[in-house]
Scaffold this active site. Structure first.
Site, PDB file in Angstrom:
ATOM      1  CB  CYS A  67      -4.030   6.166  11.302  1.00 11.91           C
ATOM      2  SG  CYS A  67      -4.588   4.716  10.403  1.00 11.91           S
TER       3      CYS A  67
ATOM      4  NE  ARG B  96       0.248  10.490  10.330  1.00 11.78           N
ATOM      5  CZ  ARG B  96      -0.163   9.390   9.693  1.00 11.78           C
ATOM      6  NH1 ARG B  96      -1.358   8.893   9.927  1.00 11.78           N
ATOM      7  NH2 ARG B  96       0.626   8.786   8.826  1.00 11.78           N
TER       8      ARG B  96
ATOM      9  NE  ARG C  18      -7.032   4.638   5.733  1.00 14.30           N
ATOM     10  CZ  ARG C  18      -6.080   5.239   6.406  1.00 14.30           C
ATOM     11  NH1 ARG C  18      -6.183   5.396   7.698  1.00 14.30           N
ATOM     12  NH2 ARG C  18      -5.026   5.713   5.791  1.00 14.30           N
TER      13      ARG C  18
ATOM     14  CE  LYS D 211      -1.663   1.781   3.998  1.00 15.37           C
ATOM     15  NZ  LYS D 211      -1.455   3.213   4.193  1.00 15.37           N
ATOM     16  CG  ASN D 212       2.596   2.624   3.498  1.00 16.80           C
ATOM     17  OD1 ASN D 212       1.399   2.894   3.349  1.00 16.80           O
ATOM     18  ND2 ASN D 212       3.150   2.466   4.689  1.00 16.80           N
TER      19      ASN D 212
ATOM     20  CG  ASP E  65       2.990   1.464   9.500  1.00 17.31           C
ATOM     21  OD1 ASP E  65       3.244   2.468  10.163  1.00 17.31           O
ATOM     22  OD2 ASP E  65       2.493   1.509   8.364  1.00 17.31           O
TER      23      ASP E  65
HETATM   24  C1  UD1 Z   1       4.366   6.820   6.124  1.00 17.65           C
HETATM   25  C2  UD1 Z   1       3.514   5.579   5.986  1.00 17.65           C
HETATM   26  C3  UD1 Z   1       3.034   5.117   7.359  1.00 17.65           C
HETATM   27  C4  UD1 Z   1       4.235   4.933   8.286  1.00 17.65           C
HETATM   28  C5  UD1 Z   1       5.105   6.174   8.312  1.00 17.65           C
HETATM   29  C6  UD1 Z   1       6.395   6.011   9.094  1.00 17.65           C
HETATM   30  C7  UD1 Z   1       2.498   5.889   3.806  1.00 17.65           C
HETATM   31  C8  UD1 Z   1       1.275   6.115   3.016  1.00 17.65           C
HETATM   32  N1  UD1 Z   1       2.373   5.895   5.143  1.00 17.65           N
HETATM   33  O1  UD1 Z   1       3.533   7.822   6.685  1.00 17.65           O
HETATM   34  O2  UD1 Z   1       2.357   3.878   7.211  1.00 17.65           O
HETATM   35  O3  UD1 Z   1       3.755   4.694   9.606  1.00 17.65           O
HETATM   36  O4  UD1 Z   1       5.487   6.541   6.969  1.00 17.65           O
HETATM   37  O5  UD1 Z   1       7.132   4.950   8.570  1.00 17.65           O
HETATM   38  O6  UD1 Z   1       3.577   5.660   3.269  1.00 17.65           O
HETATM   39  N2  UD1 Z   1       6.417  14.721  10.268  1.00 17.65           N
HETATM   40  C9  UD1 Z   1       6.551  16.055  10.526  1.00 17.65           C
HETATM   41  N3  UD1 Z   1       6.405  16.929   9.485  1.00 17.65           N
HETATM   42  C10 UD1 Z   1       6.152  16.515   8.216  1.00 17.65           C
HETATM   43  C11 UD1 Z   1       6.014  15.149   7.957  1.00 17.65           C
HETATM   44  C12 UD1 Z   1       6.161  14.249   9.012  1.00 17.65           C
HETATM   45  O7  UD1 Z   1       6.761  16.460  11.675  1.00 17.65           O
HETATM   46  O8  UD1 Z   1       6.041  17.375   7.314  1.00 17.65           O
HETATM   47  C13 UD1 Z   1       6.526  13.742  11.380  1.00 17.65           C
HETATM   48  C14 UD1 Z   1       5.203  13.040  11.654  1.00 17.65           C
HETATM   49  O9  UD1 Z   1       4.384  13.804  12.478  1.00 17.65           O
HETATM   50  C15 UD1 Z   1       5.645  11.762  12.316  1.00 17.65           C
HETATM   51  C16 UD1 Z   1       6.997  11.492  11.626  1.00 17.65           C
HETATM   52  O10 UD1 Z   1       7.386  12.692  11.006  1.00 17.65           O
HETATM   53  O11 UD1 Z   1       5.853  11.941  13.684  1.00 17.65           O
HETATM   54  C17 UD1 Z   1       6.935  10.382  10.612  1.00 17.65           C
HETATM   55  O12 UD1 Z   1       6.015  10.718   9.603  1.00 17.65           O
HETATM   56  P1  UD1 Z   1       6.250  10.317   8.073  1.00 17.65           P
HETATM   57  O13 UD1 Z   1       7.526   9.571   7.932  1.00 17.65           O
HETATM   58  O14 UD1 Z   1       6.032  11.533   7.253  1.00 17.65           O
HETATM   59  O15 UD1 Z   1       5.052   9.314   7.853  1.00 17.65           O
HETATM   60  P2  UD1 Z   1       3.994   9.342   6.685  1.00 17.65           P
HETATM   61  O16 UD1 Z   1       4.670   9.635   5.391  1.00 17.65           O
HETATM   62  O17 UD1 Z   1       2.828  10.149   7.097  1.00 17.65           O
END
Ligand code: UD1
Length: 419
Positions: free
Chosen positions: A117, A122, A400, A23-24, A308
């Site tokens: 989620c 986030r 999802r 999915k990711n 995850d």
């Molecule tokens: C992706 C995955 C999710 C996984 C996560 C971490 C997808 C669709 N989802 O989510 O399943 O749990 O990676 O491996 O690929 N953050 C910030 N600012 C930003 C972006 C992120 O502070 O602009 C923080 C987030 O709040 C969080 C951390 O970074 O605490 C990790 O988030 P991120 O790696 O961005 O996860 P996702 O891409 O949302």
């Protein structure tokens, strides 16, 4: 598919299961198709609600997106519009990935805030800050965010303050067709980033270093279409491995990359499971006796223990003979499933980012609520160890990320279904 997942546990799991495409990986690839002038075909895509949601986004901005058997085919529209639709955007976090490529194509994007989620705050500041360094202007309205780059995006040397998976993907997408060269420093190294770079390269992009913290991208004017098979889902593979650890038995997990979820396999081994890399792209997991506790585990960015998989491992350890604790360093509220675990008789305590699991007198079936995608899957894994039926409500959250979790578990002999 109903909203309630029912698992009748107390039966060991045996058999062979295949891992679907990740999915990711699929979601960023769907966003990437916005950059392509030609037709994109993704092979063996799982029918997830997040995928349907992404197809709705693509159609809404002007693409043709349809299923052909198990493949998804996307044809770019003649004139894309930059208005991302509120409903689908609010349903999932990954909707933020559509903003950068759409901005590159249209020069102006208007979007609501991404949903997904509830794992704690986030923010999307790194996505936006990186885009600003590449020439975008960001304006916040009451409900909407407007991104503008009427003269197009340009390359930038940008350091991410945290190796966010999503932000790395956004900036890779922006850089692929930007004017000039970009260097992304402090980038995420997850296999899904490597897959996205491989897809973009197949479309004609010039990218090196994906999978390392420094990614270099020389922007190209246009990208062609391509056919692509996304990598297998390491979290679904982790789910299957933890299901066997919870229920007992022995299963072969085919079409997976065991090295992509090696920390999870190492933790299961430490707990007393047998883990054999039996052939290329498959792993055999077995549990005969009781599991033992594994002490402290920390999640982290790749190649660390995947956040995850944390609730999934926790579910497998609920009946272990010793104590374990898992701290999620990535998200603040990863263990909302603790309430469901406790209702089933587990001795768990969630404090801050840490879940502590102590030995309990066994699990019993009851009615619980899925708090989020992986938390819901974790409740299903826990239910495999309880003899009575467990009803997991709000199970649409699980759909999802799993095409049909009960069907996947039934392939190994579990009694599970929708109601
Ligand atoms: C992706 C995955 C999710 C996984 C996560 C971490 C997808 C669709 N989802 O989510 O399943 O749990 O990676 O491996 O690929 N953050 C910030 N600012 C930003 C972006 C992120 O502070 O602009 C923080 C987030 O709040 C969080 C951390 O970074 O605490 C990790 O988030 P991120 O790696 O961005 O996860 P996702 O891409 O949302």
């Amino acid at each position: 598919m109903g909203e309630t997942l029912v698992v009748r546990g107390g039966r060991q799991l045996y058999g062979v299961a295949e891992t679907p495409a990740a999915k990711n990986s699929v979601l960023p690839l769907l966003a990437a198709s916005l950059l392509c002038d030609g037709v994109v075909r993704l092979h063996r895509v799982p029918r997830l609600s997040d995928v349907e949601n992404s197809l709705a986004i693509l159609r809404s901005v002007g693409c043709t997106a349809r299923w052909t058997g198990r493949d998804v085919v996307i044809r770019p529209g003649g004139g894309l519009n930059g208005l991302l639709p509120d409903g689908p955007v609010g349903n999932m976090r990954a909707s933020v990935l559509f903003a950068a490529p759409l901005l590159a194509r249209t020069g102006r994007v208007e979007t609501g805030m991404p949903g997904g989620c509830k794992l704690g705050p986030r923010p999307i500041d790194i996505h936006l800050d990186g885009l600003v360094h590449m020439g975008a202007a960001v304006k916040w309205g009451q409900q909407h965010l407007v991104l503008e780059a009427p003269r197009g995006l340009h390359g930038a040397d940008y350091t991410l303050r945290y190796p966010s998976v999503g932000a790395t993907e956004s900036l890779l997408l922006a850089a692929a067709t930007a004017r000039g060269t970009s260097v992304l420093r402090g980038a995420a190294c997850e296999p899904e980033i490597v897959d996205l770079a491989a897809f973009l390269t197949g479309c004609g992009a010039d990218i090196s270093g994906a999978g390392s913290p420094v990614i270099r991208v020389s922007g190209v004017g246009r990208l062609a279409g391509t056919e692509f098979s996304p990598i297998p889902d390491r979290i679904v593979a982790s789910t299957l491995a933890c299901a066997v650890a919870s229920a007992g038995g022995e299963a072969v997990i085919r079409r997976c990359d065991p090295f992509a979820f090696a920390p999870l396999l190492a933790a299961l081994k430490q707990a007393g499971c047998g883990v054999d890399l039996s052939a290329q792209n498959e792993v055999t997991v077995r549990r005969r006796g009781a599991l033992c506790g594994i002490g402290r585990v920390f999640t982290g960015v790749y190649p660390g223990f995947a956040t995850d998989a944390a609730p999934l491992l926790a579910a497998a350890l609920l009946c272990a003979g010793g104590e374990s604790s898992i701290e999620d360093t990535v998200f603040e509220h990863r263990f909302s499933c603790a309430a469901g675990f406790a209702a089933m008789g587990a001795a768990v305590q969630a404090q801050g980012r840490t879940l502590t699991i102590r030995p309990c007198g066994g699990l019993h079936g009851t009615t619980v609520t899925s708090p989020d995608l992986r938390g819901g899957a974790a409740l299903a894994i826990a239910a495999l160890a309880a003899a009575e039926p467990t009803r997991i409500e709000n199970a649409a959250t699980i759909a999802r990320g799993y095409e049909d979790l009960p069907a996947l578990l039934r392939r190994l002999g579990a009694r599970a279904g929708w109601e």
